[in-house]
Design an enzyme around this catalytic site. Structure first.
Site, PDB file in Angstrom:
ATOM      1  CD  GLU A   1      -2.541   1.427   2.460  1.00 18.12           C
ATOM      2  OE1 GLU A   1      -2.578   1.134   3.251  1.00 18.12           O
ATOM      3  OE2 GLU A   1      -3.780   2.713   2.638  1.00 18.12           O
TER       4      GLU A   1
ATOM      5  CG  ASP B   1       7.689   8.788  14.142  1.00 15.67           C
ATOM      6  OD1 ASP B   1       9.201   9.436  14.350  1.00 15.67           O
ATOM      7  OD2 ASP B   1       6.251   9.107  14.599  1.00 15.67           O
TER       8      ASP B   1
ATOM      9  CG  ASP C   1       8.622  13.817  16.548  1.00 16.72           C
ATOM     10  OD1 ASP C   1       8.984  15.181  16.444  1.00 16.72           O
ATOM     11  OD2 ASP C   1       7.253  13.747  16.058  1.00 16.72           O
TER      12      ASP C   1
ATOM     13  NE  ARG D   1       8.555  20.552  10.697  1.00 19.05           N
ATOM     14  CZ  ARG D   1       8.228  21.919  10.506  1.00 19.05           C
ATOM     15  NH1 ARG D   1       8.373  22.799  11.378  1.00 19.05           N
ATOM     16  NH2 ARG D   1       7.184  22.079   9.475  1.00 19.05           N
TER      17      ARG D   1
ATOM     18  CG  HIS E   1      10.213   8.132  10.149  1.00 22.39           C
ATOM     19  ND1 HIS E   1      10.295   8.323   8.944  1.00 22.39           N
ATOM     20  CD2 HIS E   1       9.834   8.774  11.623  1.00 22.39           C
ATOM     21  CE1 HIS E   1       8.900   9.670   9.413  1.00 22.39           C
ATOM     22  NE2 HIS E   1       8.830   9.844  10.969  1.00 22.39           N
TER      23      HIS E   1
ATOM     24  CG  ASP F   1       4.730   8.427  18.325  1.00 26.16           C
ATOM     25  OD1 ASP F   1       3.776   7.129  19.002  1.00 26.16           O
ATOM     26  OD2 ASP F   1       4.040   9.118  17.282  1.00 26.16           O
TER      27      ASP F   1
ATOM     28  CG  HIS G   1       0.937   3.323  12.022  1.00 31.53           C
ATOM     29  ND1 HIS G   1       0.917   2.620  13.478  1.00 31.53           N
ATOM     30  CD2 HIS G   1       1.614   3.931  11.795  1.00 31.53           C
ATOM     31  CE1 HIS G   1       0.446   3.563  13.881  1.00 31.53           C
ATOM     32  NE2 HIS G   1       0.976   4.899  13.369  1.00 31.53           N
TER      33      HIS G   1
ATOM     34  CE  LYS H   1       7.755  12.804   6.937  1.00 30.30           C
ATOM     35  NZ  LYS H   1       8.314  13.615   6.384  1.00 30.30           N
TER      36      LYS H   1
END
Lengths: 525, 504
Positions: free
Chosen positions: A147, A213, A215, A266, A270, A413, A422, A425
């Site tokens: 997907e 992930d 952040d 940013r 990942h 996360d 899940h 990006k």
């Protein structure tokens, strides 16, 4: 960041992309800006006919321009950038005429359709992406049933896209020009055919890389240099530590080999664990790994976020060893987290002995401006001076270990890692807010990685032009020289090469397994 | 077994013929003799039992399972569960060890075996039931495993013939001595004597998750004291697989309409506190459920929702799981979708309409089943979260306000919150502290509820307004709200029929 969960595989998406433009509560850009919180989950996707949306789009002046460009593009979109004619599959005809480049690339917005088209057309490493997800040079279901989800320019979110090859993926991306796209799991059947199945439960996710992930927004309570979406070299160190700790745990403890770290564009990173065994893991296994690696727990209302059994598990002993120096240099010195009295109070809260705390508070009140490094050292000196008769030395030592972990251990996360379905990006996508490309990080030179050095899409496009000028030779690579691809002319080159070598390593392992299996089979019969 | 040649002509046909014939012939299956008390239930039962036995045995087992599930909801410790269950087990489903020399051994084990398979049939139909069934069956197995005679247990384990673990060699023991030592919490000296098993880490995900094994290159080193959890893990994996197969076979069940009603009845009766809160009953409390009333209604909210409400009012924002938990609760108390959207729009006062519509609106509508896939819309969205779900799933991370305060807050913050709810009685606060420490979060919440509604409860009890079911432990935030709302409005005249409606 908005990670999307595909909870409902029966979600309705129309096949016709024109109709399937869905309004999704997704954040307007990749690493969601300050207002949006880190966890907009898309429970599922529905058709939300564009009817309400359409008028706005039509009246928008930009839309018209884009439409024309789209037509212009149809003629050439089967081509690769002209600079690599030798690689072009047979269907290619004369070298493409590249759309004229605006001269003021640098000044343009990263999510400008012009910029995006040029990027997808000339710089994005499609072939490597394909081989990475396909695990073999010839197309397989690993890629075809995978997907993809697009975030379109109008923030609509398009799920359950799938493509037999990277050429078709590229074609569709150039047609729709998403500001970013995400990668989901491989399904039992082609995600586009999910509606045609007689039994809807037959449509299930089969495999996906194990993802992590991290952040920097989750570090807001302990970093002092920046907050929200902002980052600097100082707080990036938190990411460096996180990568070190997780990478070694995934490799040594779980035995994974193919781990790719990617800058998220940013303020985060990942991880993609691509080993075959990792990809096939069901949710339960993912949850187990997530739990094994998760140390910082608890919401805003639980004051102590690290609660561990003693003696410490070997993984934590090793992590502490890695984090020790970082704590000294990157936290105590660089962040100075307990500089003012309110913040110092936070430190005292975590210490076990009341009398000791009193003594420390008194000492620090009398010397305002004392650095965190000194305050940290004070704990031991004051404790040794015997202010508290009943001081439990072990408890203090353990509390100090917990503090080191709270201020350095990776803050994951965790939902991203727990679920097979899940979406995350894709690497090499452009972050719409910053314009930076989500490049893989070389863990061998981890300490040198500087997120502010990561090329932006604008600078890359400018570099292509600059290269042409420097060399004096045309883009075509005349005189039988090996043609130079556009990404090779830019500072994206080392990143693409890193990615390529990662993919080659992965494919080699997959092939070996296949060969071995064939071999075994032939022996059996 | 080879049959004579006459029916080998057409393989497809042969089966049919064979099957028809077999129906009336003697069963040629292996006799079950139950050498051990514990059972992995690999083979289905084959002997005949009466219809009454069929039903009675199933009901007895169901009673045990329902009680076990209730224990887990109330957060009882394993020891408490064991003492609580002992009399019940002895009464409904006794199972004695070989050494007891009981004459009932065979009958007991047969009943255990048969009732297990009957319930498999009853609970295989939906994924939800399957999950619950395998969860409680595993709990029952664990309970029995832990209470089993050591020698018999070891004999049972070796009879399982699990080939996926190997003993750790002396070399490896020496190599990882320091790591092994740090895995051992209590006895330093015993560390060397302990035997270790080496297994693929994927075999023991729970142990990995809790960091109770040492990992090296994808292999988990399991101390022998954790062997139980490996066996239990194996039990539940096999059961899940078997249930899956049963589910697939169910539609082809060749049944003469004597069993199906019983099975249906059984699965419907598996009602426990976890049973999802029926949103239909929510409106029955009456009252004006609208966005502008939420502030005043919030006095009836349990601590978790009250905290979410306060956080929302303070920050003008809630993170995703906070929004989800709170939205579903509001849905459960009877706020309709329009009102709920208004409530959130007003609550997020620092953002523009555009942002709200783009980022939040959809999720709220999704919770109500207004958008989403077929199954979501047909089902009217998600049902409000039960305490069980709030307690066990998605613990709050940094900056998140959802979860159960009794579990996820530290003591000081919890005290502040409970006091803000209106509890100032020292004894109650102390009780809450003890409940939290012994991990009985329900108890703490119910304690606060009882304290806050002391007078009304007394009155309700005296006047017999509440049925006993309405005085049971609360295990759902919406139940908390409903009772609180009803109790506080006891005096107000209203239809008596409204008051009588129950949650489940």
């Amino acid at each position: 960041m908005p990670h999307s969960v595909a909870l409902d595989p029966q979600a309705t998406t129309s096949e016709d992309p024109a109709e399937a433009v869905m309004v999704e509560p997704t954040t307007s850009n990749g690493d969601s800006q300050d207002t949006a919180d880190g966890d907009v989950a898309m429970e599922d996707t529905t058709e939300e006919p564009t009817a309400e949306k359409a008028p706005t789009a039509a009246t928008h002046p930009k839309k018209d321009v884009k439409l024309e460009d789209l037509f212009a593009d149809v003629d050439s979109d089967e081509e690769f950038p002209s600079s690599r004619p030798n690689d072009v599959p047979p269907m290619s005809s004369p070298p493409a005429i590249l759309p004229p480049f605006p001269s003021d690339v640098i000044a343009m917005n990263a999510s400008d359709p012009e910029i995006m088209r040029a990027f997808y057309q000339r710089l994005f490493p499609w072939r490597q992406l394909f081989q990475w997800l396909n695990h073999s040079p010839t197309p397989t279901n690993d890629f075809a049933h995978r997907e993809f989800a697009f975030t379109l320019q109008n923030d609509a979110y398009l799920r359950y896209q799938a493509f037999p090859t990277h050429d078709l993926l590229r074609k569709d991306i150039l047609r729709l020009m998403p500001s970013r796209f995400e990668i989901g799991p491989v399904y039992t059947t082609n995600p586009r055919d999910r509606k045609t199945l007689r039994n809807s439960s037959a449509f299930k996710p089969l495999a996906k890389e194990l993802c992590f992930d991290i952040d920097l927004t989750d570090y807001d309570e302990i970093r002092t240099c920046c907050d929200k979406a902002n980052i600097c070299k100082k707080c990036w160190q938190f990411m460096t530590m996180a990568i070190k700790v997780l990478d070694v745990a995934l490799r040594d403890d779980f035995g994974f080999k193919h781990i790719m770290w990617v800058y998220s564009g940013r303020r985060g990173v990942h991880a993609w664990v691509c080993d075959k065994s990792a990809r096939a893991m069901p949710d339960q296994m993912r949850k187990a790994i997530a739990g094994y690696l998760e140390v910082i727990k608890g919401g805003a209302q639980s004051s102590k976020k690290v609660n561990l059994w003693r003696p410490l598990h070997p993984h934590l002993v090793r992590s502490l060893e890695i984090l020790k120096t970082h704590f000294q240099e990157d936290v105590l010195e660089a962040q100075d987290p307990w500089a003012n009295p309110e913040r110092a109070e936070r430190l005292l809260q975590l210490l076990p002995d009341k009398l000791l705390n009193e003594a420390l508070r008194k000492k620090w009140d009398s010397a305002p401006g004392r650095s965190s490094t000194s305050k940290w050292a004070d704990i031991d000196t004051v404790a040794k001076s015997g202010v508290s008769k009943k001081l439990d030395a072990t408890a203090l030592k353990e509390a100090k270990q917990d503090i080191v972990l709270e201020y350095t251990y990776p803050r994951l996360d965790i939902e991203v890692s727990k679920k097979l379905n899940h979406l995350l990006k894709s690497p090499f996508v452009v972050h719409p807010g910053t314009g930076r490309v989500c490049v893989p990080i070389d863990t061998r030179a981890l300490d040198e990685f500087d997120p502010t050095d990561v090329p932006t899409v604008q600078s890359l496009l400018a570099e292509i032009d600059a290269w042409k000028g420097e060399d004096g030779v045309g883009v075509e690579g005349v005189e039988g020289q090996k043609s130079v691809q556009d990404w090779e002319k830019t500072s994206l080159k080392p990143y693409v090469e890193l990615f390529r070598s990662f993919v080659v390593g992965l494919m080699k392992d997959e092939r070996d397994v296949k060969v071995k299996r064939k071999h075994e089979e032939s022996i059996q019969f | 077994m080879l049959r004579p040649d006459y029916n080998r002509i057409d393989p497809k046909r042969r089966n049919v013929v064979d099957h028809r014939k077999k129906q009336f012939s003697e069963a040629a299956y292996k006799e079950q003799n139950y050498p051990y008390r514990l059972n992995f239930y690999p083979d289905p039962p084959t002997a005949d039992i009466t219809l009454e036995q069929f039903e009675q045995w199933a009901i007895d087992r169901l009673r045990i399972l329902a009680e076990l599930e209730a224990c887990s909801f109330r957060n009882k410790s394993p020891a408490e569960v064991a003492t609580h269950m002992k009399p019940l087990l002895d009464k409904h489903l006794p199972l004695e060890s070989n050494s007891s020399q009981s004459s009932q051994l065979f009958a007991q084990r047969q009943k255990d075996h048969y009732s297990h398979f009957i319930l498999r049939l009853a609970f295989a139909s939906t994924e939800d039931l399957r999950r619950r069934f395998s969860r409680v069956e595993t709990m029952l197995f664990r309970l029995r495993f832990n209470s089993d005679d050591l020698a018999e247990r070891n004999a049972f384990v070796s009879s399982l013939d699990l080939d996926w673990w190997e003993t750790v060699s002396e070399d490896e023991k020496r190599e990882f001595a320091s790591q092994f030592a740090s895995m051992n919490s209590t006895r330093k000296a015993a560390a060397e004597e302990e035997t270790w098993f080496k297994v693929d880490w994927q075999r023991v995900p729970e142990l990995v998750e809790q960091r109770r094994v040492f990992l090296k290159g994808g292999k988990a080193f399991v101390p022998s004291r954790e062997q139980a959890s490996m066996v239990i893990g194996e039990f539940s994996t096999r059961l899940e697989k078997q249930l899956e197969l049963t589910a697939r076979a169910l539609p082809r069940l060749d049944e003469d309409e004597r069993l199906t009603p019983i099975l249906d009845h059984l699965s419907k009766n598996f009602i426990t506190p976890d049973a999802s809160y029926l949103s239909g009953s929510a409106t029955s409390v009456g009252g004006d459920m609208s966005a502008r009333n939420v502030d005043s209604l919030s006095q009836h909210f349990p601590a978790c929702m009250s905290h979410l409400h306060r956080s929302l009012r303070r920050d003008a924002h809630l993170k995703h799981y906070g929004r989800l938990q709170y939205t579903l609760f509001l849905k459960g108390i009877g706020l309709n979708l329009e009102e709920c959207l208004i409530f959130w729009r007003q609550g997020f006062r620092n953002i523009t309409d555009d942002t709200f519509n783009k980022e939040y609106r959809y999720n709220i509508r999704h919770s109500y089943g207004d958008v989403g896939g077929d199954s979501n819309r047909r089902g009217g969205g998600y049902s409000p979260f039960s305490c069980q779900k709030i307690l066990t799933e998605h613990p709050p991370g940094p900056g998140e306000a959802h979860g159960c305060p009794y579990r996820h807050f530290d003591m000081d913050n919890l005290n502040t919150l409970v006091q803000a709810l209106g509890v100032s009685d020292r004894n109650v606060l102390q009780g809450v502290r003890e409940d939290k420490e012994s991990q009985k979060y329900h108890m703490a919440c119910n304690r606060v509820f009882e304290h806050l509604h002391k007078q009304e409860l007394k009155k309700a009890k005296d006047e017999g307004i509440f049925t006993s079911a309405q005085l049971e432990t609360i295990v759902h935030p919406n139940e908390y709200f409903k009772r609180s709302f009803l109790l506080k409005n006891l005096d107000k005249p209203k239809d008596s029929s409204d008051v009588k409606v129950e949650g489940s």
